[in-house]
Design a protein around this motif. Structure first.
Motif, mmCIF file in Angstrom:
data_model
loop_
_atom_site.group_PDB
_atom_site.id
_atom_site.type_symbol
_atom_site.label_atom_id
_atom_site.label_comp_id
_atom_site.label_asym_id
_atom_site.label_seq_id
_atom_site.Cartn_x
_atom_site.Cartn_y
_atom_site.Cartn_z
ATOM 1 N N ALA A 101 -23.799 -14.631 8.844
ATOM 2 C CA ALA A 101 -24.460 -13.801 9.855
ATOM 3 C C ALA A 101 -25.958 -14.057 9.888
ATOM 4 O O ALA A 101 -26.570 -14.078 10.962
ATOM 5 C CB ALA A 101 -24.189 -12.328 9.581
ATOM 6 N N CYS B 143 -27.877 -15.360 13.266
ATOM 7 C CA CYS B 143 -29.012 -14.666 13.894
ATOM 8 C C CYS B 143 -30.178 -15.629 14.114
ATOM 9 O O CYS B 143 -30.864 -15.567 15.144
ATOM 10 C CB CYS B 143 -29.451 -13.479 13.036
ATOM 11 N N THR C 184 -26.947 -6.152 11.929
ATOM 12 C CA THR C 184 -25.712 -6.914 11.740
ATOM 13 C C THR C 184 -25.227 -6.780 10.307
ATOM 14 O O THR C 184 -24.030 -6.581 10.050
ATOM 15 C CB THR C 184 -25.946 -8.403 12.082
#
Length: 337
Positions: free
Chosen positions: A274, A278, A290
């Motif tokens: 993640a 991003c 997130t």
């Protein structure tokens, strides 16, 4: 200039580097320890962790795990995973396959340690290297988290973990969690003639002393010890935020509740990927939200179970309740898988 510099070459750091390299970015990992890196962990990977590893192109060898079984004396409760099985894999095997995949994709691994971090508007410098971004995946006791002033005091009782292997054929394809008023023992099949036993407790003591709280298990394993005992802790760690400027924290460095629910590898891969996603989207500011979304269920369920296990009025009720309410126990296991 390097696109992404990664502090720490454990599962989270290598997952971040693999994700970045797969997207065409230059990733460099700084890690002081030689490959393979071993550490104290339960070595059971939940189905979501297996899925995350497969998405990275990583398939460690090990034993398929069908579910979770809780044991407290004569009482038992078990729940099977739904869909893909979990995996019992030696930590060294997991690290070797992650490292191999990273090198296949052109990731450079540099021997060293990240301590001081310097940032400007468009770059970050650490360990003598300059990059556009730094992903700190340097573990439970993250030096980067401390250096950036992100370490947050945690008042929760301290818990510690110890792990040892035993030469014995696995007697089940479930992860067994044995409960006592002192802590838990996690038995994970990891080979044809090998099981790993991790003990977690608030008490300090040797692995043998902790195992004595589970007499039947101790009798089964007596004299079959294989290899040294490895320890970790205190386990609970909290960061004030998983992002500070051009530094993003992933894996245990971003915060850790406990090993009780066995989601360490799954959370490491998920948060590392993640963080890179991003950055790929040009939205580093989205990472804290997130991270919170990805880890929320794990944090809430683990804290609830820890609270019940640590309270004298409820500690002895966990396995009896799971035994009497199998649908509820099954739902909890599936929520964590």
């Amino acid at each position: 200039m390097i696109d992404i510099l990664v502090a720490g070459g454990g599962p989270a750091g290598l997952a971040a580097a693999i994700r970045a390299a797969s997207a065409g970015l230059e990733a460099v990992v700084v890690e002081p320890r030689p490959t393979p890196v071993d550490k104290a962990c339960g070595e059971g990977i939940m189905p979501s962790g297996v899925t995350a590893l497969h998405a990275l192109g990583v398939t460690p060898a090990g034993r398929a795990l069908r579910g979770i079984r809780y044991i407290d004396g004569a009482r038992q409760a078990e729940a099977a995973f739904r869909g893909r099985p979990g995996l019992g894999a030696r930590r060294t095997e997991l690290h070797t396959t992650l490292h191999r995949r990273a090198r296949e994709l052109g990731v450079r691994v540099v021997a060293g340690r990240v301590g001081e971090v310097r940032q400007s508007a468009d770059r970050v410098t650490a360990a003598g290297l300059t990059a556009r971004w730094l992903i700190a995946a340097d573990g439970l006791h993250s030096p980067v988290r401390r250096a950036l002033g992100l370490e947050r005091f945690c008042s929760a009782p301290r818990r510690y973990g110890l792990r040892r292997h035993y030469h014995i054929a696995p007697w089940t394809d479930f992860v067994e969690v044995h409960w006592s008023r002192h802590g838990e023992a996690y038995v994970t099949p990891v080979g044809e003639e090998l099981v790993g036993v991790a003990v977690l407790s608030r008490l300090r003591g040797s692995h043998e002393q902790h195992l004595a709280a589970f007499p039947a298990l101790a009798r089964t394993l007596r004299g079959l010890e294989a290899g040294p005992v490895r320890g970790a802790g205190p386990l609970r760690r909290t960061a004030s935020t998983p992002r500070a400027g051009r530094v993003l924290l992933a894996g245990d460095a971003a915060g850790y509740v406990d090993a009780l629910t066995g989601e360490g590898v799954a959370m490491a891969a998920a948060t590392a990927s993640a963080a890179v996603d991003c950055l790929l989207a040009g939205r580093p500011e989205d990472y804290p939200a997130t991270w919170a979304r990805l880890t929320r269920r794990h944090r809430l369920l683990t804290r609830a179970l820890l609270g019940a296990a640590g309270h004298p009025l409820t500690a002895g009720l966990i396995v009896p309740a799971a035994h009497r309410l199998p649908p509820l126990f099954g739902a909890a296991v599936r929520a964590l898988q």
